[in-house]
Design an enzyme around this catalytic site. Structure first.
Site, PDB file in Angstrom:
ATOM      1  N   CYS A 117       0.826  -1.197   0.000  1.00  0.00           N
ATOM      2  CA  CYS A 117       0.000   0.000   0.000  1.00  0.00           C
ATOM      3  C   CYS A 117       0.866   1.255   0.000  1.00  0.00           C
ATOM      4  O   CYS A 117       2.089   1.197  -0.010  1.00  0.00           O
ATOM      5  CB  CYS A 117      -0.904   0.004   1.230  1.00  0.00           C
ATOM      6  SG  CYS A 117      -1.851  -1.509   1.434  1.00  0.00           S
ATOM      7  N   ASP A 153      -3.666  -8.658   8.761  1.00  0.00           N
ATOM      8  CA  ASP A 153      -2.530  -8.363   9.628  1.00  0.00           C
ATOM      9  C   ASP A 153      -2.555  -6.930  10.149  1.00  0.00           C
ATOM     10  O   ASP A 153      -1.963  -6.632  11.190  1.00  0.00           O
ATOM     11  CB  ASP A 153      -1.210  -8.645   8.900  1.00  0.00           C
ATOM     12  CG  ASP A 153      -1.060  -7.852   7.610  1.00  0.00           C
ATOM     13  OD1 ASP A 153      -2.088  -7.527   6.985  1.00  0.00           O
ATOM     14  OD2 ASP A 153       0.086  -7.584   7.214  1.00  0.00           O
ATOM     15  N   ILE A 170      13.310 -11.983 -17.480  1.00  0.00           N
ATOM     16  CA  ILE A 170      13.494 -11.283 -18.747  1.00  0.00           C
ATOM     17  C   ILE A 170      14.846 -11.684 -19.315  1.00  0.00           C
ATOM     18  O   ILE A 170      15.789 -12.020 -18.585  1.00  0.00           O
ATOM     19  CB  ILE A 170      13.398  -9.758 -18.607  1.00  0.00           C
ATOM     20  CG1 ILE A 170      14.445  -9.212 -17.619  1.00  0.00           C
ATOM     21  CG2 ILE A 170      11.994  -9.338 -18.190  1.00  0.00           C
ATOM     22  CD1 ILE A 170      14.507  -7.696 -17.612  1.00  0.00           C
ATOM     23  N   SER A 218      11.273 -12.510  -4.090  1.00  0.00           N
ATOM     24  CA  SER A 218      12.544 -12.201  -4.742  1.00  0.00           C
ATOM     25  C   SER A 218      13.709 -12.743  -3.921  1.00  0.00           C
ATOM     26  O   SER A 218      13.543 -13.121  -2.764  1.00  0.00           O
ATOM     27  CB  SER A 218      12.703 -10.684  -4.918  1.00  0.00           C
ATOM     28  OG  SER A 218      13.234 -10.094  -3.742  1.00  0.00           O
ATOM     29  N   GLY A 219      14.894 -12.728  -4.520  1.00  0.00           N
ATOM     30  CA  GLY A 219      16.098 -13.208  -3.837  1.00  0.00           C
ATOM     31  C   GLY A 219      16.972 -12.103  -3.301  1.00  0.00           C
ATOM     32  O   GLY A 219      18.142 -12.344  -2.957  1.00  0.00           O
TER      33      GLY A 219
END
Length: 637
Positions: free
Chosen positions: A2, A100, A292, A364-365
């Site tokens: 948000c 949450d 990509i 993600s890493g």
């Protein structure tokens, strides 16, 4: 995920301008296109843009406690909210939702400012407690979610997820901070706690700010956590690898809670591939992945992503993009608000755009290089440290400093001492040595580039001072751990996480970061340094732990990184644009730079004599920022 916005009267309870608050909130529509909300009472206004992820039907914000005396506007995800909900219900709190967000207001009632110490996740929020007449601002431990704030001359405090919301306020002074400019041209971003404007700050990661009506000045933020680097009990390598997998799997598991489509970025690197491997073992359905690729093999890693996708039968989407993707250059200024010189923002934007076609949440890493010592620059720094440590700084600085000035080439010396750069490195202390290794414009180049008037305005401040402040508070003196700590405090939140937050939220995409799960971070920090980097191998333990899950070729290949050919662009298709902008009127009117030095920088690069692409890209992005400032004047009151 948000966007949050707020106004607070620090000195007196003046009425809040609802239209202004709504206008500020609307600048962050991209962060939360699903819903918007505003709450106003004397002296305080909170606003929210919502991207619905959990409890889609009843998680609207701002959100209240039972008697509506506590209200919060919140950006993030608290992954342990089910456990906290049970604990708070047992303590007598009544919940109306299953999201949450409601945990925050009840946790505040139960534990006060210490509530943040109970949260596991990423968050930035503003909470108003009417009974205590207190506004409480907080940011997560690693700085995954952003929070800007500023105090106006009339005593009104503004806060928001992005700087553009504060810029919508007509009373915000837009004077540039000279120290932020010095920092930007050293690091390529403006590190916390500064912003590009004197009047605005970023709340640092793992900090809170408590405000009350009637205060005459802004109090200092308070830290509630730090990466401990506390040594763990002795573990053999096999046991440590097994525990790392267990902890990473758990960090991934708690981040798979969502009521919307969820997937992962899969670059083909070790970190993102490890996350996908863990996800595949936790889900009965194929993991949605995306990557990509580039036609130029020098920049393309998508075949490694395809390898992981085939091994784990993921629902994989690959898109090839043009390596000469210039269309986004003007868009970057809008996304980042401040000058931001990481050129990998271009492909990051494209992969977020691709991911949003299939999912609303992506894992993600990010964070693996900082916490598991993956950067090649760590190897160079440790090599320099081995040379520096046997000789006291009081001896090294005058001796090798003088040699560096006198001998541009030292062919008579042993091989390790032949380069001028080696003498310079030996003359520095550890922090200064690391700084010179990460700076996109080193001290001598910045000094030459800046105008005399701007250098006087800095009053002796140098960007390395920021690293010295962090180093003075570091809980470790180990050479590797220290520079990891410096990156965790600066590069990780200021560059990596900022890049991903703005690029993802531009597409209303939530990105979750399992490797930055704070219990995992604490555990990794306590590992022996040689389990993080051994010899020339970074992320040593992670690679060993992933051997049953990923191919040897993928784990031990040379990392390419998420890069674009900026150096070639400036000698080819972007050369005219580079000269037009860097030598143009906006840069000249800023009165920050020496024009002759700018021309020399461009000429040396275009001729091929030197590679000044990082410096030139930072100048191009700075001009883009000035252009945005020029074309978006402060709104009328």
């Amino acid at each position: 995920m948000c966007g949050i916005t707020g106004l607070f009267e620090l000195r007196e309870r003046r009425p809040i301008n609802r239209a202004l608050l709504e206008a500020m909130n609307q600048t962050q529509f991209h962060r939360g296109p699903d819903e918007g909300g505003v709450h106003i009472e004397p002296g305080v206004g909170l606003a929210h843009r919502r991207l619905s992820i959990i409890d889609l039907s009843s998680g609207q914000q701002p959100l209240f406690n039972e008697d509506e005396s506590v209200v919060v506007t919140y950006n993030g995800e608290i992954y342990n909210f089910p456990e906290l909900t049970q604990e708070l219900q047992a303590a007598g709190h009544r919940f109306r939702t299953h999201c949450d967000t409601e945990v925050i207001v009840h946790a505040w009632e139960e534990w006060g400012e210490a509530c943040v110490e109970r949260f596991r996740g990423m968050f930035a929020f503003g909470l108003w407690d009417r009974n205590r007449q207190t506004l409480f601002l907080a940011r997560d431990r690693l700085g995954i979610k952003p929070l800007y704030y500023g105090l106006l001359p009339d005593g009104q405090l503004l806060f928001a997820s992005e700087l553009k919301a504060l810029m919508a306020h007509p009373g915000l002074p837009r004077d540039l901070d000279p120290r932020a400019i010095e920092d930007y041209f050293a690091y390529g971003y403006v590190p916390e706690p500064r912003s590009i404007f004197r009047a605005v700050h970023k709340l640092p990661p793992a900090h809170v700010l408590t405000l009350r009506h009637g205060q005459r000045s802004l109090p200092a933020p308070r830290a509630y956590w730090d990466v401990p680097f506390a040594a763990l009990p002795t573990l053999d390598e096999a046991t440590a690898a097994e525990e790392l997998v267990t902890r990473l799997r758990e960090a991934v598991r708690v981040r798979q809670i969502a009521e919307v489509p969820l997937g992962a970025f899969l670059s083909g690197g070790v970190d993102s591939s490890a996350v996908v491997a863990m996800m595949a073992g936790l889900s009965p359905d194929p993991v949605r992945t995306c990557s990509i690729g580039f036609a130029d093999s020098a920049y393309d890693e998508s075949r490694y992503a395809q390898q992981v996708a085939e091994r784990y039968h993921t629902d994989h989407d690959r898109q090839q993009v043009d390596i000469d993707d210039f269309a986004l250059l003007d868009r970057l200024g809008e996304l980042y608000d401040e000058p931001f010189a990481d050129s990998s923002a271009l492909p990051t934007y494209r992969v977020c755009e691709l991911a949003r076609r299939k999912v609303v949440v992506a894992l993600s890493g990010d964070g693996g290089d900082e916490h598991l010592a993956g950067y090649r620059r760590y190897r160079h720094h440790l090599a320099e440290e081995r040379l520096r440590r046997p000789i006291p700084l009081g001896l090294r600085r005058p001796v090798f400093g003088t040699l560096a000035k006198l001998y541009p080439k030292a062919d008579w010396a042993p091989r390790v001492f032949r380069a001028k750069a080696t003498f310079q490195a030996l003359a520095r202390d550890s922090v200064e040595g690391y700084f010179q290794g990460v700076a996109i414009l080193r001290d001598d180049l910045r000094a030459k580039l800046f105008s005399p008037a701007f250098r006087r305005e800095l009053q002796g401040y140098q960007a390395v001072d920021l690293l010295r402040e962090h180093a003075a508070r570091a809980p470790t003196t180990d050479p590797l751990s220290l520079v990891q700590y410096l990156d965790i405090k600066t590069y990780l939140p200021g560059d990596i996480l900022t890049k991903v937050d703005r690029a993802s939220m531009a597409h209303a995409l939530e990105v979750r970061v399992p490797i930055l799960d704070h219990p995992l971070v604490e555990w990794i920090s306590g590992l022996p340094p040689d389990l993080k980097r051994r010899g020339g191998e970074g992320k040593y333990l992670l690679k060993k732990a992933m051997e049953p899950y990923l191919s040897h070729e993928l784990l031990y290949r040379r990392k390419k990184g998420f890069s674009v050919p900026v150096a070639e662009w400036f000698r080819g298709p972007l050369q005219a644009r580079l000269r037009e902008q860097v030598l143009g009127q906006r840069i000249a009117d800023a009165d920050l730079f020496d024009r002759d030095s700018l021309e020399q920088l461009i000429d040396q690069h275009v001729s091929g004599a030197r590679d000044h692409s990082p410096a030139l890209w930072s100048l191009l992005m700075f001009d883009g920022f000035l252009q945005r400032l020029e074309t978006s004047p402060a709104p009328a009151a």
